[in-house]
Design a protein around this motif. Structure first.
Motif, PDB file in Angstrom:
ATOM      1  N   TYR A  87       0.837  -1.195   0.000  1.00  0.00           N
ATOM      2  CA  TYR A  87       0.000   0.000   0.000  1.00  0.00           C
ATOM      3  C   TYR A  87       0.873   1.247   0.000  1.00  0.00           C
ATOM      4  N   ALA A  88       1.918   1.217   0.832  1.00  0.00           N
ATOM      5  CA  ALA A  88       2.799   2.373   0.886  1.00  0.00           C
ATOM      6  C   ALA A  88       3.548   2.551  -0.426  1.00  0.00           C
ATOM      7  N   ALA A  89       3.668   1.480  -1.180  1.00  0.00           N
ATOM      8  CA  ALA A  89       4.432   1.556  -2.416  1.00  0.00           C
ATOM      9  C   ALA A  89       3.570   1.927  -3.605  1.00  0.00           C
ATOM     10  N   MET A  90       2.303   2.239  -3.338  1.00  0.00           N
ATOM     11  CA  MET A  90       1.438   2.632  -4.447  1.00  0.00           C
ATOM     12  C   MET A  90       0.908   4.036  -4.202  1.00  0.00           C
ATOM     13  N   ASP A  91       1.078   4.891  -5.187  1.00  0.00           N
ATOM     14  CA  ASP A  91       0.602   6.262  -5.080  1.00  0.00           C
ATOM     15  C   ASP A  91      -0.902   6.237  -4.825  1.00  0.00           C
ATOM     16  N   PRO A  92      -1.322   6.740  -3.653  1.00  0.00           N
ATOM     17  CA  PRO A  92      -2.745   6.620  -3.300  1.00  0.00           C
ATOM     18  C   PRO A  92      -3.662   7.379  -4.256  1.00  0.00           C
ATOM     19  N   ARG A  93      -3.110   8.259  -5.046  1.00  0.00           N
ATOM     20  CA  ARG A  93      -3.923   9.033  -5.950  1.00  0.00           C
ATOM     21  C   ARG A  93      -4.088   8.401  -7.319  1.00  0.00           C
ATOM     22  N   MET A  94      -3.395   7.303  -7.555  1.00  0.00           N
ATOM     23  CA  MET A  94      -3.490   6.706  -8.879  1.00  0.00           C
ATOM     24  C   MET A  94      -4.420   5.510  -8.829  1.00  0.00           C
ATOM     25  N   ARG A  95      -5.192   5.360  -9.903  1.00  0.00           N
ATOM     26  CA  ARG A  95      -6.014   4.157  -9.985  1.00  0.00           C
ATOM     27  C   ARG A  95      -5.091   2.995 -10.324  1.00  0.00           C
ATOM     28  N   LEU A 106      -1.367   2.628 -12.054  1.00  0.00           N
ATOM     29  CA  LEU A 106      -0.230   2.109 -11.289  1.00  0.00           C
ATOM     30  C   LEU A 106       0.483   1.003 -12.046  1.00  0.00           C
TER      31      LEU A 106
END
Ligand SMILES: Nc1ncnc2c1ncn2[C@@H]1O[C@H](COP(=O)(O)OP(=O)(O)OP(=O)(O)O)[C@@H](O)[C@H]1O
Ligand SMILES: Nc1ncnc2c1ncn2[C@@H]1O[C@H](COP(=O)(O)OP(=O)(O)OP(=O)(O)O)[C@@H](O)[C@H]1O
Ligand SMILES: [Mg+2]
Ligand SMILES: [Mg+2]
Lengths: 686, 301, 316, 574
Positions: free
Chosen positions: A456-464, A468
């Motif tokens: 989760y931390a490794a995925m930009d929270p703003r991108m679908r 990603l």
């Protein structure tokens, strides 16, 4: 049974917040006799913590008890006023929380914090309280307690903090200790020490205890009875031996089956529980486990099974299941009838060397910043990785194990090129990658990918999710948009997620699903090697099994190599072909997984294996588990770095660093002056 | 393992319905904040007053009328009375509000924009560049804004664009520092590492990951910045450094009105004074509401 | 700790140097230079030229700056063009007065803001929180001069409780001898700060209430009030202490307005009248002193932070 | 909303005079007395400084109002009236007898010579120096008696002018105390300057204790508050009645106003806007008395501006613009009656009529008759020159066809009244089709920009019309001749006005004693409009306690607190 000390009857708890209501607990009933130890286990979110918190009336904001009684020592705590609860808290019931850092006040001294309950509940004077607190710290095994009294929490290691928390909970000699995942944040070795400490203190003080954990291994040898929770309800409750040998509820059974320790064999996939635990913010009819249960019938969907005894079970063994596992007097029917996934395609392995590390060293300056460097060579350093050589072949899984802080992650970062080594070479497919720059480096990036512990931390929270998964392709300029979209869809197929997931955001997925997404992204560029840093350590067993299976399947399909980093020996044993054991930045033992874990040559490996909490109450505890704490990487001991904790250490260990040797079998190397004879470990890990 | 086994929470199984956009959900949380809603209502009201009001209440704000100066509210068809030059006060409130709002909005946005880029670059690239860039902001921040404004405004002749630049020239500092802090934190996030490991560069990191992820902070800060910019306009006018007459803004109206405090011409003071307080407070309410909204959204479920 | 101090001091010096550059350059961008403002309409061109030569305005800007800096290092802040006093003596006289005003305002603000912030945090989402939050934002949104005006109208004119002029005494003790006259200036300065501080206090307390150590404290059997006092307050006051340092420039902006409104002969007033009269040495001097105060303030804040927060203390 | 009690229940007249008492006078906003040495250094020429100096060190001649004009024949004078001889090239001056320094030494001609030597040898350091004038116009200074000296002038001067504008500077300084060792004038001056730069020592430095005026300094604090007490040794006719006079500085008129209302000032002032409420002050026991200055106020026109210059050089255009300035209404409404229309280059009292009264119709006619037309389709638009050329009925020299009648006004910021005046003028211009763009800047910037210039210099393009007259644009010397103001190339001829006839008339005022010369000059310039006249604000709108009497507000802004006295209720004023 004697009159229970604590008796929870039909406890229901609701938590309201931000427009939704969660039915966190529903009609939970538990009994606890004086001096008894009860374990509560279950997957994340099943209500373990809420049960524990309800007892002390410490529910989070928005939470309230909607029904039931909590009778403790004659008073109903569920209906008691705040004043009564305050008298009980910390006095007759002590509590220990999971994270020892955040649960201590950072600006108060340890002494003051430990003494506080005494001042609150007994008429003790300040001086008396201090004295008592110091005694208590000594009791929980705090070295030099008098000195520690005036320290602050951040000055202690994790294990020491947890000792402080325990001291705080026990200082008023409560009749009941509630420990909510007291060891989850700690290292295996420290975990062991803390659990031993609790055991010992419980015996000495004659306390009852509720031990909350998600780890079946932790609970196996520490409690008298176990309650298994699922979806806010108790699924099964039984004496510990009974539960581990003859579970009746299908959920309990599936949970055991998913443990890597219980895997049918190294080449067989793990049993998994498909799907996800129920969301508790909607009304559920029928058995909560039914949607994931291979034995569910229509009845399970419609009616809710009640917690009851049935024939063939021992007294005190209750469960809520319409289709329980049959009683098994011989005591080994644990995996009977559990649907097992079929084995995947055979591994494709060739002997080509993929990755080779030669004497790789990584030192970190102790303090960063432009002014710190002025001091030049005199600056202190953290020796995170201290001369590691290893080889990973194509399609191979190389497992790295070791305690926290031994440099596993640093090694992973070096391999993927996130950091440059202080010295030594890293070559990939024959090329020295530390020398790569610019375009070449960018192209090389495709070949090694990193799978993060916390996807989760490794995925930009703003991108679908679609964006990603497309990002690696876009960065590397592979294909046009349509081709990228296509590839994304296939990646989702590969990791078993619906294609519709591409339009959603990472936060809408469960932990296991995020880990799948992380894997999918790592696969996007068709790498030859994936460095997986603790990819399953944040997951529940059932989900962990899914991910491990998936990783294995993909490896066989695509011939990827893994550098698999984990502190969990069982997981490594299950997945890895080759194992490297790290201690304080050094590889102390390497070799085929079978050999290393079954016949360890290094005392450290042996110690690690001995401290593992085996999820089986029948296994006798090891005679001499690993004691002490890992020394600081800023001041590693001279000679053999393990000598300060080694039972076999002699003078030579302090002066000479042991060179790697292969005393037993070829390919099984150990760096020790006095290697063990290489006989099978007394404890079996699988 | 089939896809059907894994329902995705928060929607139907695999159906192609995308989740509502983040903006929509932010709006929902925002709407639950009463003060923020009140702020929005007040702001919309003031905007309507200033920009639509003149359509319903046309007045001459260019030509003076000394014969009708200093009329009390209600006399001669002037709802809020007239000023010391005979301008209709209500009309002037609308007319002056335009300037205040336009300058405040433009300056606040400009400052935020510049500050964001400055801060993101300093924070992401770090090292000496960051140290140098931050010492500059430290120095500028060590000079009280009003001191700077007093001196700067004396150098140039105020006009709308100049005023916007002057105010932006002091207001960009706080977003720059804020965003730099954010960028420092964001650049060590795993997803930025992940992107770098795919072979992506600094530009992509700053503009695809850091700035968008700091957007919540940026938007919230922008509202506070606008509020402050409107206050700055007022302060400048109070110090006698406003756009030249007959143009007006609330601050200059207020400072002109202060002259008449002693004479009891309250209608020259309170309408612009209260208008400033209302609009600045409204932006602050909105910013506060937005902060809550973003906060919630970014929290892990 | 010493290393940390040295590093911060070097930074502070760099910042101060930059402050002097910024102000110096800005001042010399002023059209016309100070000569006319100083010498008056009737000054002859010769007199103007003579003045400019005397003050070095006919030299290049870097040269002038170097000269200024040279004198600065020997402790000479220059002479006011208009007041017939050295800038240093003016500052020595005015600084204590402004410090007094600012100090009283900060103290008042802290005394009000801390309990208000706690109250808001404890009553989060309830009517009291909304009312106080609303009031805080309104107070923050009120320009100091408008606030001062309203206060004067209310408490000096409608109800003549307090004088509309600040104490005029020369000494700090003389000023303190007129407490009634101090009320309006101090309250005017403080109100905006109260608003800001109470907001910070509210969120700091809220943050800390959400921390797990609070739950631990409850699990020990502590009452809400005791938790607030024994545990939360200290942790919440730490960020507030940082805010103090950051707030200094804002505070000085406030005193600039308040001092000229209430005719309080402090540094803000000095700056204001110097700006009116293009008295460059004073403008430079005051800005440098305020800059130094700010830099020093943040330095002290850092140290205070380290002293208050044991986590930082042992690192530093 | 004034609710405080009356300060005195005595009316503006009547009452019994009493000796003693303390009077507190408010100094003008931002005025901080800071120079005690009667030879002012540049920057210290402010009127409040010289007003105080004159109370300590008597000037030889002091201006005094007499009817509408000023005279230098004041009983306060230290010297007898000067005798001009030798075709007005020699002046002989005798000091009045009986004057003593406070240490008992007599005031002698050598004391005046001491002063003269100081300025003569240090003229660059003297703020009052203007090349060609004092001390350059005095060739010799001869002490010819204990109390008599003679000046040999460089040429013949108009005696009235010379007395008023030059002899006014003459002061006797205590040579025995300030130069006991007969040092060179340069050395003495340097030493005196050192003392003069010690503001905090003004009240204690023995140097400043040797005075011959009616007052001496009791306190002088660094923020500019000055306390005067009578000089016991003063021998003049105007001995002080009060025990003590306090001059109190204020930063803004608002803060002064607040203190005034609280009764903290006996002699203060109010902002013009409060004139509307003057009755409340009268109720409280104050009298309102605008203090008219010996000044005029105007908009300076830059005749050298590349674009606006040619337009401004047209007589008809300036006349039209002057017709558009409604001085009466501006004075009444905007200045609340505290300003008076300016009619010409000399105080309004010296002129009899306004040659260009407010008359928009006349203005429009003038412009229309000279070829200015509103653009087709926009009757209210800015006028454009439709008929270029220099003939009658044409726009005039240097004005191109199609040129807009648009001017830019650089005006000082910080005063509501000034800003309102400019808005009113802009509005009035606009109605006649003349565009006026207002730019506001600080006084300093305006002063720095509106300087005499050549049309090729960049600064000359920086301004077209300027205004710096919130406190009056020009304070006259006692003789309001125009040699510094409207003579070609004069230092304060900001707009570069140049008219041979004006120059001739100015010369005449310098050389001839004929009062008609000043009148001719006045009429000529009033008609010529080298600047546009605007209302001249009072120096201040004074508010004085009814029981404080004897205040005569001198238009040259000097102070005479020795005449002030308090009255008690009852009896008749004596
Ligand atoms: N503060 C809260 N607000 C709303 N819901 C909550 C809150 N805390 C817990 N829950 C919900 O209550 C349910 C039970 O949570 P609980 O913390 O008891 O689970 P747990 O078994 O302790 O899980 P874990 O192993 O993750 O600690 C979960 O569904 C969770 O989502
Ligand atoms: N960027 C860094 N700067 C300084 N020291 C570091 C840095 N990263 C890691 N270290 C230190 O290096 C040592 C090894 O850290 P590393 O994270 O590799 O351990 P690990 O085995 O992954 O531990 P864990 O199991 O806790 O993840 C530790 O002592 C750590 O404090
Ligand atoms: Mg939990
Ligand atoms: Mg790690």
């Amino acid at each position: 049974m004697t009159t229970p000390l604590l008796s929870i009857e039909d406890l229901s708890v609701e938590i309201t917040g931000r427009g939704r209501t969660v039915q966190a607990l529903e009609r939970v009933s538990l009994d606890l006799a004086p001096g008894e130890a009860l374990g509560i286990v279950g997957e994340s979110g099943c209500g373990k913590t809420m049960t524990a918190l309800s007892v002390l009336g410490l529910l989070p904001g928005g939470g309230r008890i909607t029904g039931g009684r909590i009778r403790f020592d004659g008073t109903d705590l569920a209906a008691a006023p705040e004043r009564t609860l305050r008298d009980v808290r910390g006095h007759t019931i002590g509590m220990v929380f999971q994270d020892p850092l955040t649960s201590l006040n950072p600006t108060m001294t340890i002494g003051a914090q430990v003494a506080e309950p005494l001042l609150l509940h007994t008429g003790a004077s300040r001086a008396e309280a201090r004295e008592k607190a110091e005694d208590m710290l000594r009791l929980v095994g705090m070295p030099r307690p008098a000195e520690r009294m005036s320290h602050h929490p951040h000055q202690l290691s994790g294990g020491m903090r947890q000792r402080v928390a325990i001291a705080m909970a026990l200082i008023c000699e409560p009749r009941l200790l509630i420990a909510d995942e007291p060891t989850t944040a700690l290292d295996v070795t420290t975990q062991h020490q803390i659990l031993e400490l609790i055991d010992e203190l419980r015996a000495r003080l004659g306390m009852a205890m509720i031990l909350v954990t998600h780890d079946l291994g932790v609970i196996a040898r520490r409690v008298d009875r176990v309650a298994v929770m699922y979806g806010g309800k108790i699924a099964e409750q039984a004496p510990v031996h009974e539960l581990f040998t003859a579970p009746r509820h299908r959920y309990t059974q599936a949970l055991f089956a998913a443990l890597p320790e219980r895997a049918a064999g190294r080449d067989r996939p793990l049993a998994t529980i498909p799907g996800l635990p129920p969301a508790l913010d909607t009304r559920i009819t029928g058995c909560r486990f039914a949607p994931r249960c291979g034995f569910a019938t229509e009845e399970c969907q419609e009616r809710e099974p009640r917690l009851s005894r049935s024939g063939g079970t021992a007294p005190g063994h209750v469960f809520a299941c319409f289709h329980p596992v049959g009683p098994a007097p011989d005591g080994d029917a644990r995996t009977e009838n559990v649907p097992l996934p079929s084995p995947g395609p055979a591994a494709r392995k060739d002997d080509g060397t993929l990755l080779r590390l030669t004497d790789v060293v990584k030192d970190y300056p102790l303090r960063a910043g432009p002014f710190a460097r002025r001091r030049g060579s005199a600056a202190r350093q953290v020796s995170a990785v201290a001369g590691i050589s290893l080889t990973v072949r194509r399609g191979e899984t190389y497992g790295i194990v070791g305690e926290s802080g031994c440099g596993k992650s640093t090694l992973g970062r070096l391999v993927v090129g996130m950091e440059a080594p202080t010295s030594g070479t890293i070559s990939f497919a024959g090329r020295d990658i530390t020398a790569l720059r610019g375009r070449e480096l960018r192209a090389h990036r495709r070949d090694i990918q990193l799978m993060f512990q916390d996807s989760y931390a490794a995925m930009d929270p703003r991108m679908r999710v679609g964006a990603l998964l497309r990002e690696p392709l876009a960065v590397q300029g592979i294909g046009d948009r349509a081709a990228q979209r296509d590839r994304t869809a296939r990646l989702l197929d590969d990791v078993g997620l619906p294609r519709g997931a591409a339009d959603r955001y990472p936060h809408e997925f469960s932990g296991g699903q995020r880990q799948r997404l992380g894997l999918a992204r790592a696969l996007a560029l068709d790498p030859a090697l994936i460095v997986a840093d603790e990819p399953v350590s944040a997951l529940d067993v059932s989900v962990q099994a899914q991910i491990l299976n998936l990783m294995r399947d993909l490896q066989r399909e695509k011939g990827i190599g893994y550098l698999f980093i984990s502190h969990d020996l069982a997981v490594v044993r299950h997945l890895a072909d080759t194992v490297g054991v790290m201690y304080l930045g050094k590889l102390v033992e390497t070799g085929p997984a079978e050999a290393v874990l079954a016949r360890p040559l290094h005392p450290y490996t042996r110690g690690l294996l001995d401290t593992v909490n085996v999820p089986d109450p029948r296994v006798a505890p090891a005679a001499a588990p690993l004691g002490g704490e890992t020394p600081s990487a800023a001041e590693p001991p001279s000679g053999c770095r393990f000598r300060t904790r080694c039972p076999l250490a002699r003078e030579v260990c302090a002066t000479t660093e042991p060179p790697p040797a292969e005393p037993a079998t070829p390919g099984h190397r150990v760096a020790c002056h006095f290697p063990l004879p290489g006989v099978a470990s007394g404890v079996s890990v699988g | 393992m089939t896809a059907a086994e894994l329902p995705v929470p928060g929607g139907g199984t695999g159906a192609a319905t995308a989740t509502p956009s983040l903006a929509r959900r932010t709006a929902a949380v925002f709407a639950r904040n009463k003060l923020a809603l009140a702020g929005t209502v007040v702001l919309v009201g003031l905007l309507a007053l200033c920009f639509l009001g003149p359509l319903f209440h046309p007045t001459d704000q260019v030509h003076t009328d000394l014969a009708r100066a200093n009329l009390a509210p209600g006399t001669g068809g002037h709802l809020l009375g007239t000023t010391d030059l005979g301008y209709d006060m209500l009309g002037r409130l609308m007319y002056g509000g335009r300037t205040s709002l336009e300058v405040g909005l433009a300056a606040g946005l400009l400052a935020t924009l510049f500050g964001t880029v400055y801060g993101a670059v300093a924070g992401y690239f770090g090292g000496w560049l960051d140290a140098a860039m931050m010492r500059i902001t430290d120095a500028a921040l060590a000079i009280p804004a009003l001191f700077l404004l007093v001196v700067v405004a004396a150098i140039v002749t105020p006009s709308k664009p100049v005023l916007i630049l002057i105010i932006a020239s002091v207001a960009w500092l706080s977003p720059a520092r804020l965003i730099r802090g954010e960028a420092l934190a964001l650049r060590s996030r795993d997803y930025v590492h992940a992107m770098r490991l795919m072979g992506g560069g600094g530009g992509r990191a700053v503009f695809r990951h850091i700035v968008p992820n700091a957007l919540g902070t940026v938007v919230v800060n922008a509202t506070f910045q606008i509020a402050d910019a409107i206050l700055y306009v007022a302060y400048l006018s109070f110090l006698g450094l406003s756009i030249p007459p007959p143009a007006a803004d609330w601050g200059s109206m207020l400072s002109a009105g202060i002259t008449y405090t002693q004479v009891g011409h309250w209608w020259l003071i309170f309408p612009p004074g209260i208008a400033i307080v209302l609009v600045v407070a409204a932006f602050n309410f909105i910013g506060d509401g937005l902060r809550d909204a973003f906060d919630v959204r970014l929290r892990k479920d | 700790m010493t290393r940390f101090l040295i590093k911060r001091l070097v930074q502070a010096a760099v910042v101060l140097l930059l402050v002097s550059v910024i102000v110096f350059v800005l001042l010399h961008l002023l059209p016309g230079g100070p000569a006319r403002a100083i010498l008056g309409v009737q000054a002859t061109p010769q007199a103007v030229a003579h003045f400019n030569h005397q003050q070095g305005y006919d030299r290049s800007l870097p040269e002038q700056y170097a000269l200024y800096l040279g004198r600065l290092f020997s402790g000479d802040l220059g002479e006011s063009y208009k007041l017939n006093q050295s800038v240093a003596s003016l500052l020595a006289e005015r600084l204590p007065r402004t410090a007094l005003l600012a100090g009283l305002a900060i103290a008042l603000a802290a005394v009000l803001a801390v309990p208000l912030g706690i109250l808001q945090a404890v009553r989060r989402g309830k009517a009291a929180d909304h009312v106080l939050t609303g009031a805080a934002f309104l107070a923050y949104a009120t320009p100091v001069f408008f606030l001062g005006l309203v206060l004067v109208l209310l408490f000096s004119q409608q109800i003549p409780l307090f004088p509309a002029q600040a104490p005029q005494a020369d000494t700090v003790s003389g000023i303190l001898a007129e407490p009634r006259a101090l009320v309006l200036p101090v309250v005017t300065t403080a109100l905006g700060i109260v608003a800001a501080f109470s907001r910070y206090m509210r969120s700091a307390v809220l943050d800390n209430l959400g921390e797990e150590y609070v739950r631990t404290a409850r699990a020990k059997g502590q009452s809400g009030a005791r938790i607030m006092v024994r545990h939360v307050l200290r942790n919440a006051l730490i960020p507030l202490a940082t805010l103090l340092g950051l707030y200094l420039p804002t505070l000085f902006s406030g005193t600039l307005v308040v001092e000229s409104m209430f005719n309080y002969p402090g540094m803000g007033l000095l700056f204001w009248s110097a700006a009116q009269g293009s008295d460059f040495p004073i403008l430079l001097g005051v800005t440098l002193v305020v800059g130094a105060a700010t830099v020093l303030g943040s330095l002290l804040t850092d140290i205070a932070y380290a002293v208050l927060d044991p986590r930082i203390r042992s690192v530093a | 909303a004034v609710k405080t009690g009356k300060v005195t229940d005595i009316g503006a007249t009547g009452g019994t005079r009493v000796e003693g008492g303390t009077a507190v006078m408010a100094l003008p906003p931002a005025a901080t007395p800071n120079w005690i040495f009667p030879i002012a250094a540049p920057g210290y020429l402010a009127s409040y400084n010289s007003a105080i100096q004159n109370l300590l060190f008597l000037p030889l001649y002091t201006p005094e109002p007499k009817g509408d004009a000023l005279t230098m024949d004041s009983p306060r004078n230290l010297a007898r009236q000067p005798r001009y001889s030798d075709g007005n090239k020699t002046v002989t001056i005798t000091l009045k007898p009986g004057y003593e320094w406070s240490d008992g030494e007599p005031v002698t001609a050598r004391d005046v010579a001491f002063w003269f030597d100081l300025i003569k040898h240090n003229k660059k350091e003297w703020a009052g120096y203007s090349p060609g004038l004092m001390p350059d116009d005095v060739e010799r200074f001869d002490v010819i008696g204990e109390r008599t000296f003679r000046l040999r002038l460089s040429r013949a001067y108009n005696p009235t002018w010379f007395t008023a504008n030059e002899l006014q500077n003459f002061t006797a300084l205590p040579a025995h105390a300030w130069n006991p060792h007969d040092e060179s004038p340069k050395a003495v001056f340097a030493r005196l300057l050192q003392h003069a730069e010690q503001l905090s020592q003004f009240a204690t430095d023995p140097l400043w204790k040797t005075v011959d005026g009616p007052w001496t300094i009791a306190k002088w604090n660094t923020s500019g508050q000055v306390t005067l007490v009578p000089n016991k040794k003063y021998r003049g006719p105007d001995k002080p009645h009060l025990d003590r006079v306090v001059l109190k500085p204020f930063t803004t008129s608002e803060s002064e106003f607040n203190v005034l209302r609280a009764g903290g000032v006996d002699y203060g002032y109010i902002p013009p806007s409060v004139m509307e409420r003057s009755d409340t002050f009268e109720e409280l026991g104050y009298r309102i008395d605008p203090w008219e200055g010996w000044a005029i106020t105007y908009l300076v026109l830059n005749f050298h501006h590349p674009v606006a210059g040619p337009m401004l050089r047209q007589d008809y255009l300036r006349q039209a613009l002057q017709h558009l300035i409604d001085q009466e209404s501006i004075s009444r409404v905007i200045w609340h009656g505290s300003a008076d229309p300016t009619l010409g280059p000399v105080p309004a009292s010296l002129l009899d009529r306004d040659p260009y009264p407010y008359d928009p119709a006349a203005a429009k006619r003038l412009l229309a008759r000279h070829g200015w037309r509103a653009p087709a389709g926009d009757r209210d638009g800015v006028l454009r020159c439709a008929r270029a050329g220099t003939g009658p009925g044409e726009c005039g020299k240097g004005i191109a066809r199609g040129q807009e009648l648009r001017l830019e006004l650089l005006t000082q910021s910080g005063s509501t009244e000034t800003s309102n005046t400019m808005q009113e003028i802009k509005s009035s211009f606009d109605r006649a089709g003349v565009a006026l763009d207002i730019r506001q800047q600080t006084l300093n910037t305006v002063l720095g920009t509106t300087v005499p210039c050549k049309s090729t210099e960049p600064v000359c393009s920086a301004w077209q019309v300027g205004f710096f007259g919130t406190q009056g644009s020009w304070y006259f010397p006692v003789n309001p001749s125009g040699e510094q103001l409207f003579a070609t190339g004069a230092p304060s001829n900001m707009g570069n006005w140049s008219d041979p006839e004006t120059d001739r008339l100015i010369k005449a005022t310098e050389f001839s004693d004929d009062p008609g010369a000043l009148r001719d000059y006045g009429h000529r310039v009033a008609a010529q409009l080298p600047v546009l006249w605007t209302p001249n604000p009072a120096y201040q709108v004074s508010v004085i306690r009814n029981d404080l009497r004897g205040i005569d507000q001198n238009p040259t802004l000097t102070l005479a607190p020795q005449d002030w006295y308090f009255v008690r209720k009852g009896g008749r004023e004596n």
